[in-house]
Design a protein around this motif. Structure first.
Motif, PDB file in Angstrom:
ATOM      1  N   ALA A 179       0.832  -1.214   0.000  1.00 45.25           N
ATOM      2  CA  ALA A 179       0.000   0.000   0.000  1.00 45.25           C
ATOM      3  C   ALA A 179       0.862   1.258   0.000  1.00 45.25           C
ATOM      4  O   ALA A 179       0.838   2.076   0.935  1.00 45.25           O
ATOM      5  N   HIS A 180       1.648   1.405  -1.053  1.00 46.59           N
ATOM      6  CA  HIS A 180       2.512   2.579  -1.191  1.00 46.59           C
ATOM      7  C   HIS A 180       3.019   2.615  -2.630  1.00 46.59           C
ATOM      8  O   HIS A 180       2.800   1.691  -3.418  1.00 46.59           O
ATOM      9  N   GLY A 181       3.706   3.678  -2.974  1.00 47.86           N
ATOM     10  CA  GLY A 181       4.339   3.767  -4.286  1.00 47.86           C
ATOM     11  C   GLY A 181       3.431   4.290  -5.370  1.00 47.86           C
ATOM     12  O   GLY A 181       2.285   4.708  -5.136  1.00 47.86           O
ATOM     13  N   GLU A 182       3.950   4.263  -6.589  1.00 47.28           N
ATOM     14  CA  GLU A 182       3.254   4.887  -7.718  1.00 47.28           C
ATOM     15  C   GLU A 182       1.930   4.225  -8.038  1.00 47.28           C
ATOM     16  O   GLU A 182       0.962   4.903  -8.387  1.00 47.28           O
ATOM     17  N   PHE A 183       1.853   2.912  -7.950  1.00 47.49           N
ATOM     18  CA  PHE A 183       0.606   2.228  -8.274  1.00 47.49           C
ATOM     19  C   PHE A 183      -0.485   2.601  -7.283  1.00 47.49           C
ATOM     20  O   PHE A 183      -1.653   2.729  -7.641  1.00 47.49           O
ATOM     21  N   TRP A 184      -0.101   2.778  -6.035  1.00 46.15           N
ATOM     22  CA  TRP A 184      -1.061   3.105  -4.978  1.00 46.15           C
ATOM     23  C   TRP A 184      -1.672   4.489  -5.192  1.00 46.15           C
ATOM     24  O   TRP A 184      -2.840   4.728  -4.895  1.00 46.15           O
ATOM     25  N   THR A 185      -0.900   5.440  -5.718  1.00 41.01           N
ATOM     26  CA  THR A 185      -1.357   6.828  -5.878  1.00 41.01           C
ATOM     27  C   THR A 185      -1.649   7.196  -7.332  1.00 41.01           C
ATOM     28  O   THR A 185      -1.817   8.372  -7.656  1.00 41.01           O
ATOM     29  N   GLY A 186      -1.719   6.189  -8.207  1.00 43.13           N
ATOM     30  CA  GLY A 186      -1.825   6.473  -9.645  1.00 43.13           C
ATOM     31  C   GLY A 186      -3.008   7.317 -10.040  1.00 43.13           C
ATOM     32  O   GLY A 186      -2.886   8.246 -10.858  1.00 43.13           O
ATOM     33  N   ASN A 187      -4.193   7.027  -9.503  1.00 39.54           N
ATOM     34  CA  ASN A 187      -5.375   7.788  -9.891  1.00 39.54           C
ATOM     35  C   ASN A 187      -5.247   9.255  -9.502  1.00 39.54           C
ATOM     36  O   ASN A 187      -5.633  10.154 -10.264  1.00 39.54           O
ATOM     37  N   THR A 188      -4.722   9.511  -8.312  1.00 37.61           N
ATOM     38  CA  THR A 188      -4.537  10.891  -7.871  1.00 37.61           C
ATOM     39  C   THR A 188      -3.431  11.570  -8.669  1.00 37.61           C
ATOM     40  O   THR A 188      -3.563  12.731  -9.077  1.00 37.61           O
ATOM     41  N   ASP A 189      -2.341  10.853  -8.919  1.00 34.06           N
ATOM     42  CA  ASP A 189      -1.249  11.417  -9.722  1.00 34.06           C
ATOM     43  C   ASP A 189      -1.722  11.796 -11.119  1.00 34.06           C
ATOM     44  O   ASP A 189      -1.187  12.725 -11.733  1.00 34.06           O
ATOM     45  N   THR A 214       6.824   5.462 -13.750  1.00 33.17           N
ATOM     46  CA  THR A 214       7.216   4.345 -14.607  1.00 33.17           C
ATOM     47  C   THR A 214       6.159   3.259 -14.558  1.00 33.17           C
ATOM     48  O   THR A 214       5.832   2.754 -13.478  1.00 33.17           O
ATOM     49  N   HIS A 215       5.624   2.912 -15.717  1.00 33.32           N
ATOM     50  CA  HIS A 215       4.758   1.741 -15.809  1.00 33.32           C
ATOM     51  C   HIS A 215       5.610   0.476 -15.931  1.00 33.32           C
ATOM     52  O   HIS A 215       5.382  -0.510 -15.217  1.00 33.32           O
ATOM     53  N   ALA A 216       6.581   0.502 -16.836  1.00 35.66           N
ATOM     54  CA  ALA A 216       7.477  -0.643 -17.018  1.00 35.66           C
ATOM     55  C   ALA A 216       8.778  -0.153 -17.635  1.00 35.66           C
ATOM     56  O   ALA A 216       8.759   0.550 -18.645  1.00 35.66           O
ATOM     57  N   ASP A 217       9.900  -0.533 -17.031  1.00 35.05           N
ATOM     58  CA  ASP A 217      11.202  -0.218 -17.609  1.00 35.05           C
ATOM     59  C   ASP A 217      11.716  -1.417 -18.388  1.00 35.05           C
ATOM     60  O   ASP A 217      11.053  -2.451 -18.479  1.00 35.05           O
ATOM     61  N   GLN A 218      12.926  -1.291 -18.962  1.00 35.40           N
ATOM     62  CA  GLN A 218      13.453  -2.370 -19.800  1.00 35.40           C
ATOM     63  C   GLN A 218      13.620  -3.662 -19.007  1.00 35.40           C
ATOM     64  O   GLN A 218      13.328  -4.756 -19.517  1.00 35.40           O
ATOM     65  N   GLN A 219      14.078  -3.559 -17.774  1.00 33.26           N
ATOM     66  CA  GLN A 219      14.280  -4.764 -16.967  1.00 33.26           C
ATOM     67  C   GLN A 219      12.963  -5.502 -16.743  1.00 33.26           C
ATOM     68  O   GLN A 219      12.907  -6.732 -16.864  1.00 33.26           O
ATOM     69  N   ARG A 220      11.911  -4.766 -16.438  1.00 33.18           N
ATOM     70  CA  ARG A 220      10.627  -5.415 -16.193  1.00 33.18           C
ATOM     71  C   ARG A 220      10.072  -6.024 -17.472  1.00 33.18           C
ATOM     72  O   ARG A 220       9.530  -7.140 -17.451  1.00 33.18           O
ATOM     73  N   VAL A 221      10.178  -5.308 -18.580  1.00 38.54           N
ATOM     74  CA  VAL A 221       9.676  -5.828 -19.849  1.00 38.54           C
ATOM     75  C   VAL A 221      10.399  -7.120 -20.214  1.00 38.54           C
ATOM     76  O   VAL A 221       9.773  -8.132 -20.564  1.00 38.54           O
ATOM     77  N   SER A 222      11.721  -7.101 -20.130  1.00 36.72           N
ATOM     78  CA  SER A 222      12.503  -8.290 -20.487  1.00 36.72           C
ATOM     79  C   SER A 222      12.177  -9.457 -19.566  1.00 36.72           C
ATOM     80  O   SER A 222      12.052 -10.605 -20.027  1.00 36.72           O
ATOM     81  N   THR A 250       4.576   7.695 -22.625  1.00 35.52           N
ATOM     82  CA  THR A 250       3.704   7.600 -21.458  1.00 35.52           C
ATOM     83  C   THR A 250       2.463   6.804 -21.840  1.00 35.52           C
ATOM     84  O   THR A 250       1.828   7.088 -22.855  1.00 35.52           O
ATOM     85  N   VAL A 251       2.131   5.802 -21.009  1.00 35.28           N
ATOM     86  CA  VAL A 251       1.042   4.881 -21.334  1.00 35.28           C
ATOM     87  C   VAL A 251       0.073   4.779 -20.161  1.00 35.28           C
ATOM     88  O   VAL A 251       0.428   5.035 -18.999  1.00 35.28           O
ATOM     89  N   HIS A 252      -1.146   4.371 -20.467  1.00 35.63           N
ATOM     90  CA  HIS A 252      -2.141   4.078 -19.439  1.00 35.63           C
ATOM     91  C   HIS A 252      -1.766   2.805 -18.701  1.00 35.63           C
ATOM     92  O   HIS A 252      -1.813   2.730 -17.476  1.00 35.63           O
ATOM     93  N   LEU A 264     -10.912   4.858 -17.746  1.00 37.69           N
ATOM     94  CA  LEU A 264     -10.920   4.681 -16.301  1.00 37.69           C
ATOM     95  C   LEU A 264      -9.652   3.984 -15.815  1.00 37.69           C
ATOM     96  O   LEU A 264      -8.862   3.487 -16.612  1.00 37.69           O
ATOM     97  N   ASP A 265      -9.467   3.955 -14.495  1.00 36.59           N
ATOM     98  CA  ASP A 265      -8.454   3.155 -13.814  1.00 36.59           C
ATOM     99  C   ASP A 265      -7.032   3.543 -14.226  1.00 36.59           C
ATOM    100  O   ASP A 265      -6.385   2.873 -15.034  1.00 36.59           O
ATOM    101  N   TRP A 266      -6.523   4.594 -13.609  1.00 35.21           N
ATOM    102  CA  TRP A 266      -5.213   5.134 -13.943  1.00 35.21           C
ATOM    103  C   TRP A 266      -4.153   4.770 -12.905  1.00 35.21           C
ATOM    104  O   TRP A 266      -3.159   5.470 -12.751  1.00 35.21           O
ATOM    105  N   GLU A 267      -4.331   3.646 -12.225  1.00 37.72           N
ATOM    106  CA  GLU A 267      -3.384   3.250 -11.185  1.00 37.72           C
ATOM    107  C   GLU A 267      -1.966   3.052 -11.724  1.00 37.72           C
ATOM    108  O   GLU A 267      -0.994   3.432 -11.090  1.00 37.72           O
ATOM    109  N   GLY A 268      -1.840   2.421 -12.898  1.00 35.03           N
ATOM    110  CA  GLY A 268      -0.524   1.987 -13.356  1.00 35.03           C
ATOM    111  C   GLY A 268       0.100   2.814 -14.454  1.00 35.03           C
ATOM    112  O   GLY A 268       1.065   2.362 -15.081  1.00 35.03           O
ATOM    113  N   TRP A 269      -0.392   4.050 -14.697  1.00 34.78           N
ATOM    114  CA  TRP A 269       0.130   4.819 -15.820  1.00 34.78           C
ATOM    115  C   TRP A 269       1.572   5.265 -15.554  1.00 34.78           C
ATOM    116  O   TRP A 269       2.026   5.357 -14.425  1.00 34.78           O
TER     117      TRP A 269
END
Length: 283
Positions: free
Chosen positions: A71-81, A156-164, A184-186, A202-207
């Motif tokens: 319950a922290h980090g970018e995914f947690w605050t994505g809609n507000t961000d 960051t939604h996904a960097d090169q390390q996560r994609v690979s 920049t992606v949804h 809708l649902d902007w948690e992971g942008w």
């Protein structure tokens, strides 16, 4: 000991009832009244519904529940961000949020947002029936994603390390995973997150920043159970999908969706996704 189906169903029933209580608590906090049947997110992690204030104005109230360590980090605050994104994007605006703990077990976050017109294009992320958005709707979606893609962000939604890692863990080290272009992606553009007849997203948690074409790729992969809709997405975004990064984005989106649908034992969807990946890997 593995729980029985009946035990799982009873646990889900109890958790859903608890989430309804969380929604009522959030409504009290924001001084609004529930005005519709709540809808649940993936694995009951979230619950949301229309609400209205004393003047009768309508809003959307959502509560998400998570284990404290997540319950922290970018995914947690994505809609507000996402409030910082261009106002021209057809998306909700978060008017306020409220968080609380349930002892040391769960952490809750409630968000009160503006209410967009229209209805979800589908009640599921991957519809099996034909969807027929208008040409105006498709043009609006193209403009929306282009505006989003050009918007700078440190998220960051996904960097090169996560994609690979996603691609190689799912399809093997031989699968191409190098991303040549970023934007920049949804990040979760499926049919239940899109509204019609007027476009809404809708649902902007992971942008955040991700491979170019991630959103078109996710929508394409979410259409694999319906050939007509699949062709419509490819027609609208072929110039994005048929690029080196677009093909990597499709493999990444497929791998990401497979992780979820195989956990949920959605066998038909998983088989269609693997068939789609096979065409990319062998093409």
């Amino acid at each position: 000991m593995t729980p029985t189906n009946a035990e799982v169903a009873e646990a889900d029933r109890q958790f859903a009832a608890w989430m309804r209580g969380n929604l009522a608590r959030a409504a009290d906090h924001f001084a609004v009244e529930l005005d519709g049947e709540p809808v649940f997110g993936w694995r009951l992690r979230s619950i949301g519904t229309r609400v209205r204030d004393a003047s009768g104005a309508g809003y959307w109230l959502r509560v998400v529940s998570e284990f404290p360590q997540w319950a922290h980090g970018e995914f947690w605050t994505g809609n507000t961000d996402a409030n910082t994104l261009p106002a021209s994007l057809p998306k909700p605006y978060v008017l306020g949020y409220f968080e609380w703990n349930e002892r040391d077990w769960r952490h809750q976050r409630a968000e009160l947002s503006t209410l967009l017109p229209g209805d979800p294009c589908s009640t599921t992320d991957a519809p099996t029936t034909d969807l027929n958005p208008s040409s105006t709707w498709w043009a609006d979606l193209r403009r929306t994603l282009a505006t989003l893609a050009a918007t700078p962000t440190l998220r960051t939604h996904a960097d090169q390390q996560r994609v690979s890692r996603r691609i190689h863990d799912t399809f093997g080290d031989h699968a191409e995973s190098h991303v040549e272009q970023w934007e920049t992606v949804h990040g979760d553009l499926h049919w239940n997150n899109l509204l019609h007849p007027q476009l809404g997203v809708l649902d902007w948690e992971g942008w955040g920043r991700g491979p170019a074409g991630t959103d078109a790729a996710t929508l394409l992969c979410s259409s694999v159970l319906n050939p007509t809709t699949h062709r419509a997405v490819r027609s609208a975004f072929g110039d994005v999908l048929d690029t080196p990064t677009g093909r990597v984005a499709q493999l990444y989106a497929t791998a990401r969706l497979l992780h979820r649908v195989e956990m949920d034992r959605r066998h038909e969807f998983a088989a269609a996704l693997r068939e789609h990946a096979s065409t990319l890997l062998n093409g």
